[in-house]
Design an enzyme around this catalytic site. Sequence first.
Site, short mmCIF file in Angstrom:
data_model
loop_
_atom_site.label_atom_id
_atom_site.label_comp_id
_atom_site.label_asym_id
_atom_site.label_seq_id
_atom_site.Cartn_x
_atom_site.Cartn_y
_atom_site.Cartn_z
N SER A 95 -34.24 34.13 44.72
CA SER A 95 -34.16 33.63 46.09
C SER A 95 -34.64 34.62 47.14
O SER A 95 -34.75 34.26 48.32
CB SER A 95 -32.73 33.21 46.41
OG SER A 95 -32.44 31.97 45.84
N GLN A 160 -29.61 23.74 30.65
CA GLN A 160 -30.02 23.58 29.24
C GLN A 160 -31.41 22.96 29.15
O GLN A 160 -32.23 23.36 28.31
CB GLN A 160 -29.01 22.70 28.48
CG GLN A 160 -27.61 23.30 28.42
CD GLN A 160 -26.72 22.71 29.48
OE1 GLN A 160 -27.13 22.50 30.61
NE2 GLN A 160 -25.47 22.43 29.10
N TYR A 194 -26.24 26.13 51.42
CA TYR A 194 -27.42 26.71 50.79
C TYR A 194 -28.07 25.67 49.88
O TYR A 194 -27.42 25.12 49.00
CB TYR A 194 -27.00 27.92 49.98
CG TYR A 194 -28.13 28.82 49.54
CD1 TYR A 194 -28.55 29.88 50.32
CD2 TYR A 194 -28.77 28.62 48.33
CE1 TYR A 194 -29.57 30.72 49.92
CE2 TYR A 194 -29.79 29.44 47.90
CZ TYR A 194 -30.19 30.49 48.70
OH TYR A 194 -31.20 31.32 48.29
N SER A 195 -29.35 25.41 50.10
CA SER A 195 -30.04 24.40 49.30
C SER A 195 -31.47 24.83 49.04
O SER A 195 -32.25 25.04 49.98
CB SER A 195 -30.04 23.04 50.03
OG SER A 195 -30.83 22.10 49.32
N ASN A 196 -31.83 24.94 47.78
CA ASN A 196 -33.19 25.30 47.42
C ASN A 196 -34.20 24.23 47.81
O ASN A 196 -35.39 24.51 47.95
CB ASN A 196 -33.26 25.59 45.92
CG ASN A 196 -32.48 26.83 45.56
OD1 ASN A 196 -32.89 27.94 45.84
ND2 ASN A 196 -31.31 26.65 44.95
N GLY A 336 -31.10 37.49 45.37
CA GLY A 336 -31.85 36.56 44.55
C GLY A 336 -31.40 36.61 43.10
O GLY A 336 -31.21 37.70 42.56
#
Length: 382
Positions: A95, A160, A194-196, A336
């Site tokens: 990040s 996974q 927080y959002s990617n 990150g």
Amino acid sequence: MNMYARALGAALTLAMGLASSAALAGPRAAAQSTGPTAGHTAVQQVLNRLTTDDGAPGALAEIRNRHGETVLTSGVADLRTNAPMKGDGNFRIGSMTKPYIATVVLQLVGEHRVALDAPVERYLPGVVRGNGNDGRRITVRQLLQHTSGLPDYLTYLKPQDILTDRYAHHDPAELLGIALAHPPLFKPGRKWSYSNTNYLLAAMLIEKVTDQPYATEVERRILVPLGLHSTSVPGDATTIPGSHARGYVRPGADAEPIDVTEFNPSVAAGSGDMISSASDTSRFFDALLHGRLLRPAELAEMTRTRATGSSGGRAYGLGLERYPLPCGGVYWGHGGDIFGFETVSGATTDGRQATVMVNLDPGGSDAQDADMRAAVTTALCS
């Protein structure tokens, strides 16, 4: 732990067909350092704790101030060969990609090609739609500050699945679709989360406005001017260029680490895919804070923070985190984590920088995050 370790690590029991790495275990390398070490004994102690109590194979810290730089290491870069951790290697920064993306967007703001408080719809028409998510109601600023309310696609993407097909390409539209299949977390601007997904969209915005890949713009606007030769946006490349430590995950508390150095980072496009070194990372944040990348008006916007409700006094600007220092003042930077690596970097406006990396993520102890932060604050205060 702000990118993958929470979203991915909780589910990382890894009951998949990955080979066990019990044969990788070996004796721990002695702590190493290069350069002057006076005053950095406490940092070395934290690094040693990261590679013993916290379970990371290796750790490094690069510390810079007006008098020079110091590199401290502990543990090993490779569990198979027991090669010691080196301070000049490359690693995935997770990040910590976000400040680079935010910097490019803010440069476009300074060029009057993007307006911070314009709706995302202006630049990506029709892209943000579905289940109550609406780009007409979300601003560019809200993307960069994580106040858009957009769901994080990593919440719904099983780790996974990523690691069982680790070389697969992930298209941005696919990742965005995962997020938009779910309702927003809150009305835009009301809260912080927080959002990617926000930075996936910011990268898409860069491409739309410039008609160039975001990787090209990052390189042209930041990497080349600063001479950051160890820093790159890898795209679909699965390897880490140059000298580098191996990256590991630990699927369970009593499990042996598994080598995940090679995988396709397109799953983190724009939000966590970049590769760098400790030296380059520190130089980037120093240049950013001293106005070498942004004009004063845009740097002021970047450093206007919002409380996050997180422990430790964390506040978030536009792609930039602010933390208080125990010795007084604050530092700016970002953390990150991505499969194999966790990194934290911080810098002060008076010219101090510290970058810390461990080659284990997820799978460290519950204290690993706190010890990473402690290493940075101790380094900046020493």
